[in-house]
Design a protein around this motif. Sequence first.
Motif, PDB file in Angstrom:
ATOM      1  N   LEU A 196      67.803  14.934  22.391  1.00 11.52           N
ATOM      2  CA  LEU A 196      68.395  15.789  23.419  1.00 11.52           C
ATOM      3  C   LEU A 196      68.100  15.252  24.813  1.00 11.52           C
ATOM      4  N   GLN A 197      66.898  14.753  25.023  1.00 15.10           N
ATOM      5  CA  GLN A 197      66.554  14.185  26.330  1.00 15.10           C
ATOM      6  C   GLN A 197      67.401  12.952  26.636  1.00 15.10           C
ATOM      7  N   GLN A 198      67.687  12.150  25.622  1.00 18.49           N
ATOM      8  CA  GLN A 198      68.507  10.959  25.824  1.00 18.49           C
ATOM      9  C   GLN A 198      69.937  11.310  26.216  1.00 18.49           C
ATOM     10  N   LEU A 199      70.409  12.474  25.763  1.00 24.67           N
ATOM     11  CA  LEU A 199      71.786  12.881  26.056  1.00 24.67           C
ATOM     12  C   LEU A 199      71.944  13.466  27.462  1.00 24.67           C
ATOM     13  N   CYS A 200      70.853  13.969  28.003  1.00 26.21           N
ATOM     14  CA  CYS A 200      70.950  14.722  29.251  1.00 26.21           C
ATOM     15  C   CYS A 200      70.825  13.805  30.465  1.00 26.21           C
ATOM     16  N   THR A 201      71.580  14.134  31.478  1.00 31.64           N
ATOM     17  CA  THR A 201      71.557  13.439  32.762  1.00 31.64           C
ATOM     18  C   THR A 201      70.736  14.273  33.750  1.00 31.64           C
ATOM     19  N   LEU A 217      79.763  17.440  26.065  1.00 36.00           N
ATOM     20  CA  LEU A 217      78.312  17.480  25.892  1.00 36.00           C
ATOM     21  C   LEU A 217      77.935  18.260  24.641  1.00 36.00           C
ATOM     22  N   ALA A 218      78.618  19.377  24.404  1.00 36.73           N
ATOM     23  CA  ALA A 218      78.330  20.174  23.205  1.00 36.73           C
ATOM     24  C   ALA A 218      78.644  19.366  21.944  1.00 36.73           C
ATOM     25  N   PHE A 219      79.770  18.654  21.932  1.00 38.30           N
ATOM     26  CA  PHE A 219      80.118  17.825  20.768  1.00 38.30           C
ATOM     27  C   PHE A 219      79.095  16.712  20.560  1.00 38.30           C
TER      28      PHE A 219
END
Length: 773
Positions: free
Chosen positions: A408-413, A442-444
Amino acid sequence: MDARALLGLYDPADTTDWGPIRAAQMQAGSQLALFMLGANVIGAAMVALLLANLVPQWQLASWGALVAAVALAVAFRRLQVRNRTSVTATLAHVRDTVLDGIALGAVWSIPAFAFSQTAGSEAALGLWIILSLLMTASAVAMAALPLASIVFIAIVGGSVTLVQALSGSPVPAAAAALFTALLILGTFRGGKALVVIRANEMGLAERDETVSLLLREFEEDSGDWLWEIDSQRRVVRANPRFAVSIGADPKTINGTPFLQLLAGPTWEAGNFAAGLRDLAEKLKARETFRDLLLPVYVDGEERWWEMSASPRYDERGAFCGFRGVGSDVTEARRSADKINKMARYDTLTGLPNRLMIQETLAKAISDADKWNSRCGFMMIDLDRFKAVNDTLGHPIGDRLLGRVAERLQQLCTPNETVGRLGGDEFAVVVRDASDSAAMEQLAFRIIEHISKPYEVDQNTLYIGASVGVAIGPRDGRTAEMLIRSADLALYRSKDAGGGVFHAYEPKLHVAAEERRVLEIALREAVDKGEMHLTYQPVVDAGTGRLTGFEALLRWTHPEFGNVSPAKFIPLAEDARLIAPIGEWVLRSACQEAARWDDTVRVAVNVSAEQLHNPAFAKFVAQALTQSGLPPQRLELEVTESVFMHEGTMAVKVLEKILDMGVRLSLDDFGTGYSSLGYLSRTRFSSIKIDRSFVQGASKGEQEAIAIIRAVVALAQSLGMATTAEGVETEEEHHLVQALGCSKVQGYYFGRPLPVNEARALAIRGPGGAIAAA
């Protein structure tokens, strides 16, 4: 205060140290030992003079010698233990003093019994006066040792009282008894006062010692120091401790600008900390300040100081600078930062926890409202995570949560903040959610990345994610409202089977409110008599003869009307109401079936929650006993979900129920996980084929026909019957009969009947076939 402890008869288990207190008692007693000796000798001499002409001399001399010997022995004992009890004394030391009281009381009771009969009234009165004075002296001299004094006074006073009573003088006897009681009370209160004074002295001494230790420790280890500046804000009379704390020589910092000294390397750049700017404003305004926090750099290390000061004025009222105190609170600051981080960050994953997520979301909503933009909030729930915990244990589950947090951290900006709400729930705060398409993407991505396999301790794990999305301030103008909206959207995603995301819609709130109201009504439905049972016939597939009924629960609410079981049964399971409702159903069905023909059975559906309660088997036995229904006429229907729970409690409960003679039926076989393992391990009497297969077979679907044939063959090989559910037409009846089903249930043979109609049909028994509907 415990009277037993005061007398030396008991050692209380409290925080008071009684050793020094008893030592004080013994020391006070030894200090008055000679006084008591003198009182006894003088008293004996006075008695001898009083009775010299009335009592034989040898008797008085013998008694006087005895008094002197006993008094000397008591005084010697008191003085002998003086050194041994100077610091502390035991219960034995205090208890031994009772011997002194007994010995003295015995020798002084002799005049009352031996001499009073031969003495005249005047001599007897004088004798009583001498004894009273001696008792009073004892109460004074031996008050520190109340046990010995009370024994002495009681013996002497009791002797006087007894002699007076025997001589026929009730009034003097009563007066002597009252005087004795008052002396005993006074002795006890005096002893108590001494103990209280000593205890207070000990407490004060201990407090003084503690304060001294604290002051000494403060002087040696304290990081506080004094500082002083003149009207030009320059250091004057630099305190050595202050100079050492700032990393400078006390001789060189005098005259140095105070603010420059505190700013250190930031002075030239002008990049001052906010605390230093606040200090400068206070100094400029000549205001008193307290506990002002500012960062200071000492030898390249950031330290935190707390400063307090007041302005100084000379005799003429002219301002001449500041004088104050400072302290290094770096460690306290670090501890506070650590505690603050622990309060706002999840210890397992290192992500922000629920508290910080709420604060971040509140800030995002405030900014969105301020700039007329939108923010977003996502709630993420892991699918199938409970199975990992149940099968591999919580340590594996915890490591899996850490891996999920990393993804999740890798996905977030920088526009998003991800956190863990607790358990297997995560959240994402999106500060700028103006782009709806970006929110969906982002949800996908979250669902896609979380659903990829994980390698944890040589285990390949597969989980999924369900996401609920809410947009603020449209879906909620506060953090609590927006979290509630996202939670409702997440609930919809979970209802859809998981692995998807849904955005909040106002109708979800309406549905949630309806569910809440319905749950409140459901909690009172049984007590209010709104629940009732209907009974659907189960017939023999070949002959159409009645074999039993299935009890079906119905709810008629005065406001909502007939509430569908598809709506209130899942609600009862979620609200943990299914167990009490299920018990009512079982009890009512057994009572009704007991009135039917002896060959007609009743089938009752049982939930997984009921079977995972060890006391359920006992409840079934009670329901059968109270109703008088034979166990073989009761059939419990369970679904495959019962066997999907971790542990074997349900199997153990079922075994106890089967041992009673109750029959067991497997409902909706083929629609769940359909494991053949529990079919062979559990003694089912029948398998019920779901109506979806019956309808599919009637339409010619080969898969449905093949499934029914396979289930029938399996049941026959295991000695079980098969019941086809949902048979609604004659063609469906002939079809399931041809496929080998032994029993049939459906609208073709009868809808669920009210209790009176079912009872009339059951009382007729299985003698004839039920007419097709």
